[in-house]
Design an enzyme around this catalytic site. Structure first.
Site, PDB file in Angstrom:
ATOM      1  N   ASP A  27      -0.531  -3.824   0.915  1.00 17.81           N
ATOM      2  CA  ASP A  27      -0.072  -4.621   1.970  1.00 17.81           C
ATOM      3  C   ASP A  27       1.417  -4.828   1.846  1.00 17.81           C
ATOM      4  O   ASP A  27       1.607  -4.916   0.585  1.00 17.81           O
ATOM      5  CB  ASP A  27      -0.880  -5.930   2.145  1.00 17.81           C
ATOM      6  CG  ASP A  27      -0.870  -6.483   3.423  1.00 17.81           C
ATOM      7  OD1 ASP A  27      -0.147  -5.894   4.247  1.00 17.81           O
ATOM      8  OD2 ASP A  27      -1.111  -7.699   3.628  1.00 17.81           O
ATOM      9  N   HIS A  44       7.019   2.094   4.770  1.00 18.84           N
ATOM     10  CA  HIS A  44       5.911   2.926   4.440  1.00 18.84           C
ATOM     11  C   HIS A  44       6.319   4.292   3.447  1.00 18.84           C
ATOM     12  O   HIS A  44       5.552   4.519   2.686  1.00 18.84           O
ATOM     13  CB  HIS A  44       5.128   3.787   5.852  1.00 18.84           C
ATOM     14  CG  HIS A  44       4.454   2.732   6.695  1.00 18.84           C
ATOM     15  ND1 HIS A  44       3.538   1.824   6.096  1.00 18.84           N
ATOM     16  CD2 HIS A  44       4.590   2.392   7.942  1.00 18.84           C
ATOM     17  CE1 HIS A  44       3.198   0.886   7.130  1.00 18.84           C
ATOM     18  NE2 HIS A  44       3.830   1.249   8.265  1.00 18.84           N
ATOM     19  N   LEU A 138      -8.640  11.010 -13.459  1.00 13.65           N
ATOM     20  CA  LEU A 138      -8.593  10.015 -12.431  1.00 13.65           C
ATOM     21  C   LEU A 138      -9.180  10.513 -11.176  1.00 13.65           C
ATOM     22  O   LEU A 138      -9.003  11.479 -10.569  1.00 13.65           O
ATOM     23  CB  LEU A 138      -7.449   9.291 -12.151  1.00 13.65           C
ATOM     24  CG  LEU A 138      -6.895   8.338 -11.065  1.00 13.65           C
ATOM     25  CD1 LEU A 138      -7.931   7.055 -11.723  1.00 13.65           C
ATOM     26  CD2 LEU A 138      -5.841   8.117 -10.760  1.00 13.65           C
TER      27      LEU A 138
END
Length: 259
Positions: A27, A44, A138
């Site tokens: 956020d 962004h 991962l």
């Protein structure tokens, strides 16, 4: 280059206590950009750099699963120009990062209403998933066009269909069975949920899966959330006592018995 303060926090981490699965609500991209006199799309773009750094960091220290809330179902309600820019950014980022994910042994997964994404997004994501499918490091899970209410509603619909078809009896519906109808059925539940930018809510994110997760909130906006911030979140997590409904005395006794 790793900074001295990062090394200090990293050395204080107990690798045996790291969470197996971290979930993050990324956020603050727009607020970070606004503070700098830029438009939201700029934020962004900068947020992608944080994604790259956090993914690399998690892979390096041995985190098994990292789920990123990249685009919620509710985000479709944002201005069309921003949504279009986000979809374009998603396509370009996946196209650019897929080879790097493969090289770094990262396996890409996607959860959410995949069919609602633009065709070009689906194509790029499918290609990246296929390219990284054999990787054993991962597991990077992107939550795209995702909301927990959507996921739970869909799970109930699928359970009802199986019950009507005679494939499932009501008394057979357990927690374990229900989990197998969720988007996250192949992943362990997160132990740590991080939300950046000072908001203190979960925002329709992994509501069922976060039942026993530790919640960590930071005022740092996502584009500024880098290694040091992640290490600090992990250090905070390691100081917590995870009781799962038990008392502190029970946990301490069990720990002593298994020492």
């Amino acid at each position: 280059m790793v900074q001295p303060q990062e090394i200090d926090v990293l050395q204080r981490l107990d690798r045996s206590k790291l969470p197996r699965h971290i979930a993050i609500i990324m956020d603050g991209n727009g607020r970070w950009a606004k503070e700098r006199g830029e438009d939201r799309v700029y934020g962004h773009h900068e947020g992608v750099i944080s994604v790259r750094e956090i993914v690399n960091c998690c892979g390096e220290i041995g985190i098994g699963y990292l789920t990123l809330y990249a685009f919620s179902t509710e985000n479709w309600n944002r201005p069309k120009e921003e949504v279009d820019a986000l979809m374009e950014l998603l396509v370009n980022t996946i196209r650019r990062e897929a080879e790097e994910l493969k090289k770094n042994n990262v396996c890409l997964h996607v959860i959410g209403d995949f069919a609602s994404l633009p065709d070009i997004c689906q194509k790029e994501l499918n290609e990246a998933k296929e390219m990284t499918a054999a990787n054993t490091g991962l597991n990077l899970v992107l939550a795209l066009s995702y909301s927990s209410k959507w996921e739970i509603t869909k799970a109930v619909q699928d359970i009802a269909k199986d019950a009507i078809a005679g494939r499932l009896k009501p008394e057979e519906i357990t927690d374990a069975v229900f989990k197998n109808y969720l988007s996250t059925k192949d992943f362990p539940d997160p132990e740590l949920m991080i939300r950046t930018s000072g908001e203190h809510r979960i925002s329709n994110y992994l509501l069922y899966q976060l039942a026993y997760a530790e919640l960590y909130f930071t005022d740092v906006h996502w584009p500024a959330f880098r290694r040091q911030a992640l290490y600090e979140a992990l250090l905070d997590y390691e100081q917590r006592e995870r009781r799962f409904g038990k008392t502190s005395e029970q946990i301490q006794t069990n720990t002593a018995q298994h020492a």
